[in-house]
Design an enzyme around this catalytic site. Structure first.
Site, PDB file in Angstrom:
ATOM      1  CB  THR A   1      -0.949   0.036   0.999  1.00 43.82           C
ATOM      2  OG1 THR A   1      -2.066  -1.333   1.270  1.00 43.82           O
ATOM      3  CG2 THR A   1      -1.960   1.119   1.362  1.00 43.82           C
TER       4      THR A   1
ATOM      5  CB  THR B   1       0.713  -4.005   5.998  1.00 39.79           C
ATOM      6  OG1 THR B   1      -0.981  -4.377   5.285  1.00 39.79           O
ATOM      7  CG2 THR B   1       0.871  -2.637   6.251  1.00 39.79           C
ATOM      8  CG  ASP B   2      -2.257  -8.016   3.445  1.00 34.08           C
ATOM      9  OD1 ASP B   2      -2.589  -7.078   4.253  1.00 34.08           O
ATOM     10  OD2 ASP B   2      -2.942  -7.680   2.311  1.00 34.08           O
TER      11      ASP B   2
HETATM   12  N1  ASP Z   1      -3.079  -5.592   0.739  1.00 34.09           N
HETATM   13  C1  ASP Z   1      -1.525  -5.239   1.268  1.00 34.09           C
HETATM   14  C2  ASP Z   1      -0.490  -5.335   1.323  1.00 34.09           C
HETATM   15  O1  ASP Z   1      -0.463  -5.970   2.073  1.00 34.09           O
HETATM   16  C3  ASP Z   1      -1.937  -4.174   2.488  1.00 34.09           C
HETATM   17  C4  ASP Z   1      -0.096  -2.938   2.545  1.00 34.09           C
HETATM   18  O2  ASP Z   1       0.079  -3.080   2.409  1.00 34.09           O
HETATM   19  O3  ASP Z   1      -0.872  -2.404   4.215  1.00 34.09           O
HETATM   20  O4  ASP Z   1       0.242  -5.499   0.039  1.00 34.09           O
END
Ligand code: ASP
Length: 330
Positions: A12, A89-90
């Site tokens: 993200t 983050t995932d």
């Molecule tokens: N869905 C995103 C990912 O993991 C979430 C993020 O980056 O915060 O790429």
């Protein structure tokens, strides 16, 4: 000037909203850095655009490719102070842990990310990236293993988990606590992390599966899930490490076929232990040969075994390492 390498993988932090308002990959590593001119003044930068994907696309093979790049860059360049990696983050905690057990160089490796995309006026990305750079340039970060930096906190790769889907305060290390914090631009360290076992960058990775147990689960359901786990299976059990008793014969069969079965817990914090003697209890599982993995999370246990078995580590040694949560004993 001190040299820092930025490796961009996506997430993200490198996304913007498209014409339908949906968040999609949009920003390269170079663009990310160019959008923060004050960062370019703090260090001499080298940028590697590894990928620009959401972190659901990360796999152990990709993590291994990333580890190879890090290992090479550190080996080639003694003037490199540290490496900052942008990531979704995932699955951040998985890549961070993989790198933590693969990289032996003591220089800082910091993974950072954001919960709010780059088109949001109050995205957390720029601040998180700035803080990651501060850690990379801090000599006291040397030897603390791979860390993640988000929301003004520094967490050890081994202990951290993503606990919230959308809050910027999403990551937590439970009872272990954060390693440190960033206060008005100053890096404050609270503690040193426990020394994790460093396995090195693997050439091969073993096929290790994960099975999350649920109430009423049948042996045939477990068998179906285990089909793809040809070299080991991590079973996320209840509480201290207990299962519906009807699963025990299936587990016993797998172990007899030479497939290690490792028990983790669906509880977020605390250690598994074979303390219960009833059918399906931990002692029953230990009796048929299952292993326990202390407080290491299911996903991290799977990665540890995947590297260790890929390197042909003996079962006995691996079992002992996992019993201590893959922490180095003095
Ligand atoms: N869905 C995103 C990912 O993991 C979430 C993020 O980056 O915060 O790429």
């Amino acid at each position: 000037m001190d040299k820092v390498l930025l490796i961009a993988t996506g997430g993200t932090i490198a996304m913007r909203k498209d014409e339908k308002g949906k968040v999609v990959p949009a920003v390269s590593g170079h663009e990310l850095l160019e959008s923060l001119p004050e960062l370019t003044k703090q260090a001499e930068w080298d940028v590697c655009d590894f990928s620009n994907v959401a972190s659901c696309n990360m796999s152990p093979d990709r993590m291994r490719d990333l580890a190879k790049i890090i290992e090479q860059r550190f080996a080639q360049d003694s003037s490199l102070r540290g490496i900052v990696i942008t990531h979704g983050t995932d699955t951040l905690e998985e890549t961070a842990y993989f790198l933590d057990i693969a990289i032996k160089d003591p220089r800082p490796v910091i993974l950072t990310a954001s919960q709010r995309d780059a088109s949001e006026a109050d995205s957390d990305g720029p601040r998180n990236l700035g803080n990651a750079v501060r850690i990379a340039l801090d000599p006291r970060a040397i030897g603390r293993g791979v860390v993640i930096a988000l929301n003004e906190e520094i967490h050890a790769a081994r202990d951290v988990r993503k606990l919230h889907t959308n809050h910027v305060d999403a990551f937590n290390s439970g009872e272990k606590g954060a390693l440190g914090t960033i206060d008005t631009g100053e890096v404050i360290w609270h503690r040193k992390p426990e020394q994790t076992i460093k396995l090195g960058v693997p050439e091969k990775l073993a096929k290790v599966g994960i099975c999350k147990v649920y109430t009423g689960m049948t042996g045939s359901a477990l068998r179906a899930i285990a089909q793809d786990a040809s070299e080991a299976l991590v079973i996320e059990a209840f509480g201290r490490g207990n299962l519906p008793p009807q699963l025990v014969p299936e587990i016993s069969e797998m172990i007899k076929r030479g497939i290690p079965v490792v028990i983790t817990s669906r509880c977020l914090f605390g250690r598994t232990s074979p303390v219960y003697g009833y059918p399906g209890g931990g002692a029953d599982l230990e009796r048929v040969g299952a292993w326990f993995s202390a407080d290491l999370s299911t996903e991290k246990v799977r990665l540890f075994i995947s590297i260790a078995l890929g390197q042909r580590l003996e079962f006995k040694t691996l079992k002992e390492m996992l019993a201590n949560g893959a922490i180095k004993l003095d």
